[in-house]
Design a protein around this motif. Structure first.
Motif, PDB file in Angstrom:
ATOM      1  N   GLU A  39       0.827  -1.214   0.000  1.00 26.73           N
ATOM      2  CA  GLU A  39       0.000   0.000   0.000  1.00 26.73           C
ATOM      3  C   GLU A  39       0.862   1.264   0.000  1.00 26.73           C
ATOM      4  O   GLU A  39       0.616   2.209   0.744  1.00 26.73           O
ATOM      5  CB  GLU A  39      -0.968  -0.009   1.169  1.00 26.73           C
ATOM      6  CG  GLU A  39      -1.948  -1.168   1.130  1.00 26.73           C
ATOM      7  CD  GLU A  39      -2.876  -1.206   2.328  1.00 26.73           C
ATOM      8  OE1 GLU A  39      -2.790  -0.330   3.223  1.00 26.73           O
ATOM      9  OE2 GLU A  39      -3.696  -2.128   2.372  1.00 26.73           O
ATOM     10  N   GLY A  40       1.914   1.250  -0.809  1.00 28.69           N
ATOM     11  CA  GLY A  40       2.759   2.425  -0.966  1.00 28.69           C
ATOM     12  C   GLY A  40       3.824   2.608   0.096  1.00 28.69           C
ATOM     13  O   GLY A  40       4.591   3.559   0.046  1.00 28.69           O
ATOM     14  N   VAL A  41       3.893   1.729   1.065  1.00 33.37           N
ATOM     15  CA  VAL A  41       4.892   1.824   2.132  1.00 33.37           C
ATOM     16  C   VAL A  41       5.816   0.618   2.018  1.00 33.37           C
ATOM     17  O   VAL A  41       5.361  -0.515   1.834  1.00 33.37           O
ATOM     18  CB  VAL A  41       4.223   1.852   3.524  1.00 33.37           C
ATOM     19  CG1 VAL A  41       5.274   1.956   4.615  1.00 33.37           C
ATOM     20  CG2 VAL A  41       3.220   2.981   3.625  1.00 33.37           C
ATOM     21  N   GLU A  42       7.119   0.848   2.146  1.00 37.09           N
ATOM     22  CA  GLU A  42       8.091  -0.237   2.041  1.00 37.09           C
ATOM     23  C   GLU A  42       8.394  -0.800   3.428  1.00 37.09           C
ATOM     24  O   GLU A  42       8.694  -0.058   4.364  1.00 37.09           O
ATOM     25  CB  GLU A  42       9.369   0.279   1.390  1.00 37.09           C
ATOM     26  CG  GLU A  42      10.249  -0.819   0.875  1.00 37.09           C
ATOM     27  CD  GLU A  42      11.310  -0.295  -0.057  1.00 37.09           C
ATOM     28  OE1 GLU A  42      12.493  -0.453   0.298  1.00 37.09           O
ATOM     29  OE2 GLU A  42      10.955   0.266  -1.112  1.00 37.09           O
ATOM     30  N   TYR A  43       8.296  -2.137   3.546  1.00 32.43           N
ATOM     31  CA  TYR A  43       8.536  -2.838   4.802  1.00 32.43           C
ATOM     32  C   TYR A  43       9.608  -3.901   4.599  1.00 32.43           C
ATOM     33  O   TYR A  43       9.750  -4.444   3.498  1.00 32.43           O
ATOM     34  CB  TYR A  43       7.261  -3.544   5.286  1.00 32.43           C
ATOM     35  CG  TYR A  43       6.120  -2.620   5.608  1.00 32.43           C
ATOM     36  CD1 TYR A  43       6.081  -1.940   6.808  1.00 32.43           C
ATOM     37  CD2 TYR A  43       5.074  -2.443   4.710  1.00 32.43           C
ATOM     38  CE1 TYR A  43       5.028  -1.094   7.115  1.00 32.43           C
ATOM     39  CE2 TYR A  43       4.011  -1.601   5.006  1.00 32.43           C
ATOM     40  CZ  TYR A  43       4.000  -0.941   6.210  1.00 32.43           C
ATOM     41  OH  TYR A  43       2.967  -0.098   6.516  1.00 32.43           O
ATOM     42  N   PRO A  44      10.356  -4.249   5.673  1.00 33.23           N
ATOM     43  CA  PRO A  44      11.256  -5.400   5.589  1.00 33.23           C
ATOM     44  C   PRO A  44      10.414  -6.653   5.312  1.00 33.23           C
ATOM     45  O   PRO A  44       9.295  -6.779   5.796  1.00 33.23           O
ATOM     46  CB  PRO A  44      11.896  -5.476   6.975  1.00 33.23           C
ATOM     47  CG  PRO A  44      11.657  -4.148   7.598  1.00 33.23           C
ATOM     48  CD  PRO A  44      10.431  -3.596   6.972  1.00 33.23           C
ATOM     49  N   LEU A  45      10.947  -7.598   4.516  1.00 34.92           N
ATOM     50  CA  LEU A  45      10.197  -8.783   4.102  1.00 34.92           C
ATOM     51  C   LEU A  45      10.787 -10.049   4.683  1.00 34.92           C
ATOM     52  O   LEU A  45      11.997 -10.273   4.604  1.00 34.92           O
ATOM     53  CB  LEU A  45      10.198  -8.896   2.571  1.00 34.92           C
ATOM     54  CG  LEU A  45       9.614 -10.172   1.975  1.00 34.92           C
ATOM     55  CD1 LEU A  45       8.123 -10.262   2.268  1.00 34.92           C
ATOM     56  CD2 LEU A  45       9.871 -10.224   0.483  1.00 34.92           C
ATOM     57  N   VAL A  46       9.917 -10.887   5.260  1.00 38.94           N
ATOM     58  CA  VAL A  46      10.299 -12.216   5.721  1.00 38.94           C
ATOM     59  C   VAL A  46       9.443 -13.202   4.937  1.00 38.94           C
ATOM     60  O   VAL A  46       8.219 -13.117   4.954  1.00 38.94           O
ATOM     61  CB  VAL A  46      10.054 -12.397   7.238  1.00 38.94           C
ATOM     62  CG1 VAL A  46      10.357 -13.819   7.662  1.00 38.94           C
ATOM     63  CG2 VAL A  46      10.901 -11.416   8.029  1.00 38.94           C
TER      64      VAL A  46
END
Length: 95
Positions: A39-46
């Motif tokens: 949703e337009g926000v970058e998060y760390p991915l697991v």
């Protein structure tokens, strides 16, 4: 409760179930180098192999195994070894 044993670097992380592409966000301290935009926000991915959205227990799609058939198949496969062992034991008892 012991002091200074809990991590303090919690942040919002995206967890992605690779079997069905489901993504959910939660707080975590998991280290990761990959990121994912949600949703337009970058998060760390697991990345996960299985989660609550794909696990048979939670989805109700559990497979029932024919354990009796599996046991019979096992016994048939290895019965030749059992007979040989019994023959050898009988020979030793006769001595």
């Amino acid at each position: 409760m012991k002091k200074d044993i809990h991590p303090e670097n919690y942040r919002i992380v995206a967890f992605k179930d690779m079997s069905n592409e489901e993504v959910f966000l939660t707080k975590s301290t998991a280290d990761t180098k990959e990121t994912l935009e949600v949703e337009g926000v970058e998060y760390p991915l697991v990345k996960l192999e299985i989660s609550r959205t794909s696990h048979p227990f939670y989805t109700g799609k559990a497979k029932f195994l024919d354990t009796a058939g599996r046991i019979d198949k096992f016994k048939n496969k290895y019965k030749k070894f059992v007979k040989e062992d019994k023959v050898e034991e009988d020979k030793e008892e006769e001595k």
